[in-house]
Design an enzyme around this catalytic site. Structure first.
Site, short mmCIF file in Angstrom:
data_model
loop_
_atom_site.label_atom_id
_atom_site.label_comp_id
_atom_site.label_asym_id
_atom_site.label_seq_id
_atom_site.Cartn_x
_atom_site.Cartn_y
_atom_site.Cartn_z
CB SER A 22 -0.81 0.01 1.28
OG SER A 22 -0.23 -0.08 2.24
CG ASN A 110 -4.15 -4.67 12.64
OD1 ASN A 110 -3.76 -4.40 11.49
ND2 ASN A 110 -4.88 -5.93 13.24
CB THR A 155 -41.09 25.08 -10.23
OG1 THR A 155 -42.17 25.63 -10.79
CG2 THR A 155 -41.17 25.85 -8.98
CG HIS A 156 -42.02 21.65 -12.83
ND1 HIS A 156 -42.17 20.48 -12.55
CD2 HIS A 156 -42.77 22.51 -12.06
CE1 HIS A 156 -43.04 20.27 -11.53
NE2 HIS A 156 -43.19 21.65 -11.31
CB SER A 277 -14.30 25.18 -29.54
OG SER A 277 -14.12 24.49 -30.73
CE LYS A 283 -18.97 25.82 -28.30
NZ LYS A 283 -20.07 25.01 -28.06
CG ASN A 285 -17.10 25.69 -24.87
OD1 ASN A 285 -18.03 26.02 -25.26
ND2 ASN A 285 -16.17 24.87 -25.35
CD GLU A 290 -19.54 22.02 -19.80
OE1 GLU A 290 -20.71 22.22 -20.77
OE2 GLU A 290 -18.45 22.08 -20.18
CE1 TYR A 317 -6.62 -3.32 8.42
CE2 TYR A 317 -5.74 -5.48 8.12
CZ TYR A 317 -5.95 -4.34 7.73
OH TYR A 317 -5.08 -3.82 6.47
CD GLN A 322 -3.18 -2.42 1.81
OE1 GLN A 322 -2.44 -2.64 2.77
NE2 GLN A 322 -2.99 -2.79 0.63
CE LYS A 325 -4.45 3.17 4.79
NZ LYS A 325 -5.11 1.83 4.56
N1 ARG Z 1 -1.42 -1.38 4.96
C1 ARG Z 1 -2.28 -1.72 6.05
C2 ARG Z 1 -3.69 -0.99 5.67
O1 ARG Z 1 -3.71 0.18 5.12
C3 ARG Z 1 -1.98 -1.43 7.33
C4 ARG Z 1 -2.24 -2.58 8.38
C5 ARG Z 1 -1.91 -3.77 7.91
N2 ARG Z 1 -2.27 -4.69 8.87
C6 ARG Z 1 -2.27 -5.89 8.78
N3 ARG Z 1 -2.37 -6.68 9.84
N4 ARG Z 1 -1.83 -6.55 7.81
O2 ARG Z 1 -4.80 -1.36 6.03
#
Ligand code: ARG
Length: 457
Positions: A22, A110, A155-156, A277, A283, A285, A290, A317, A322, A325
């Protein structure tokens, strides 16, 4: 070096390593991981796992590392370690040798990742709150600048009743205030510290978790270790706040794209937030708007992905987590960029007040006034509604507005009409009549602006 090699006879396959690592995205937690580690070192000193000298050496090395990762965060991303926790530990070993290996006593990745991530979310929420406050300020400034400009209300997507342009501005201020209050709630709820929950069962060292939490700026420590390491409600809440706020921004974008269209011509966006454009030289835009509208889908996508990832996950956990993120790391900067871009659009708007006024006068948007006129003369509203409908038909047939009908024409539908009907049909009268709280009269809008300004301090 992996943090867990002892039990294994061979290393991971290259493909699995890439799949599992990660660090390419959680390098963004480097600062939080180091700050959390400094706090954990303090906790270990308190329970005599570290002596004063060891603590001082570790903290000095961690602070040095903090400067390094701040100076070059991208270098962390490509360092090849499994995750940010492995990276920090190995960088610390490079600095202080075996002493660094003591730091993971009583701690798990964890509780560590749950803490880092909450710290990141809290900081991010603060930046976003500042940006929302600025955007609100921009809407309020536009409302003050355009006080008196009349806009057709829809409205509408049919012209319904005239409103003040500033009333439209203040509608978005209301939405942004709710966004602020939702995000503040989420921030307060997330502000509890999981550190000291261990892998799942709690730490075996007699750490004062409350002091540890307060040292990291948390309101307190989480109360259940199983929940603390497996809870990602704060991610869901943040993404939910982001999604709702993005919906508001997308509606603003849609309104403005329409107002800016050649057909409406109500506003002109500044050159700074529009593009041309490659083919059609004429144009200009509304790309910024958007893109705000388009990015809404992306933010909501991250929200729904997080919900699905968490669904039915057993305690505590699991590596599925993971996946919490990347969506958030994408959605939060996207949300922030959209708020900034919305501010730039609002700042540069030029309102074409003649056009908005002319449009507000069209579309028979004073028909409700006419019905109210009849009510004042003792005719039940439902009957008045019908009479006015007939008059609207008459006006449409002759290609005119209601105020262009002659008194004879009014009288031909109902004898109660007198010449006092004409002032009622004037657009200013339509606005002025909306005096009850929350209406579009100048007085109400002015007091809404005053309230919003007081509230933003
Ligand atoms: N990279 C892991 C995560 O983002 C960290 C926690 C890892 N824990 C484990 N027991 N492998 O969740």
């Amino acid at each position: 070096m992996a943090l867990w090699g002892g039990r294994f006879s061979t290393g991971p396959d290259e493909a699995f390593k890439q799949f599992n690592d990660s660090l390419p995205f959680d390098y963004q937690l480097a600062e939080q991981d180091i700050i959390g580690s400094v706090a954990w070192a303090g906790a270990l000193k308190q329970v005599n796992v570290l002596n004063q000298q060891e603590y001082d050496d570790l903290v000095a090395a961690l602070n040095k590392l903090l400067d390094e990762v701040k100076a070059n965060p991208q270098a962390v991303a490509v360092a090849g370690h499994e995750d940010i926790h492995s990276y920090v530990e190995s960088a610390l070993i490079d600095k202080v040798g075996d002493l660094a290996k003591k730091l993971h006593t009583g701690r798990s990745r964890n509780d560590q990742v749950a803490t880092d991530f909450r710290l990141w979310c809290r900081d991010t929420a603060e930046h976003i709150l500042e940006a929302i406050a600025e955007l609100k300020g921009e809407f309020i400034a536009l409302a003050e600048r355009e006080l008196g400009t009349i806009l057709p209300g829809y409205t509408h997507l049919q012209r319904a009743q005239p409103v003040l342009f500033s009333h439209w501005c203040m509608a978005y201020v209301e939405m942004l205030e709710r966004d602020e209050s939702r995000l503040t709630d989420a921030k307060n709820r997330m502000n509890y510290c999981p550190l000291g929950s261990g892998a799942l069962a709690g730490t075996a060292y007699p750490i004062d978790r409350q002091t540890l939490a307060e040292g990291l700026g948390f309101t307190g420590a989480t109360r259940n270790s199983l929940d603390a390491v497996s809870d990602r409600d704060f991610v869901v809440e943040l993404l939910s706040c982001a999604s709702i706020s993005m919906i508001h921004l997308s509606r603003m974008a849609e309104d403005l794209i329409f107002y800016n269209s050649g057909e409406a011509g109500f506003i002109e966006l500044s050159d700074g937030v529009t593009s041309g454009s490659s083919l059609m030289p004429q144009k200009k835009n509304p790309d910024a708007l958007e893109l705000i509208r388009g990015k809404t889908g992306r933010v909501f996508g991250a929200f729904s992905a997080m919900m699905m990832t968490l669904k039915a996950l057993p305690l505590a956990y699991n590596k599925d987590m993971q996946e919490d993120k990347e969506g958030l790391f994408d959605a939060m900067p996207t949300w922030l960029a959209c708020i900034h871009m919305a501010q730039a659009c609002i700042k540069g708007i030029k309102v074409n007040a003649d056009k908005t006024l002319a449009a507000a006068k069209g579309g028979h948007s004073n028909a409700t006034e006419l019905a109210d006129y009849l009510v004042a003369k003792g005719i039940p509203f439902r009957e008045g509604h019908h009479i006015v409908g007939t008059l609207v038909q008459m006006a449409i047939a002759q290609g005119n507005n209601l105020e262009d009908l002659s008194l004879e024409q009014f009288k031909s539908v109902h004898s109660i009409f007198e010449s006092d009907v004409y002032p009622v049909l004037e657009i200013d009268a339509c606005i002025k009549a909306r005096q009850a709280l929350g209406g579009t009269s100048l007085e109400q809008v002015t007091s809404a602006i005053k309230y919003a300004k007081k509230n933003s301090k």
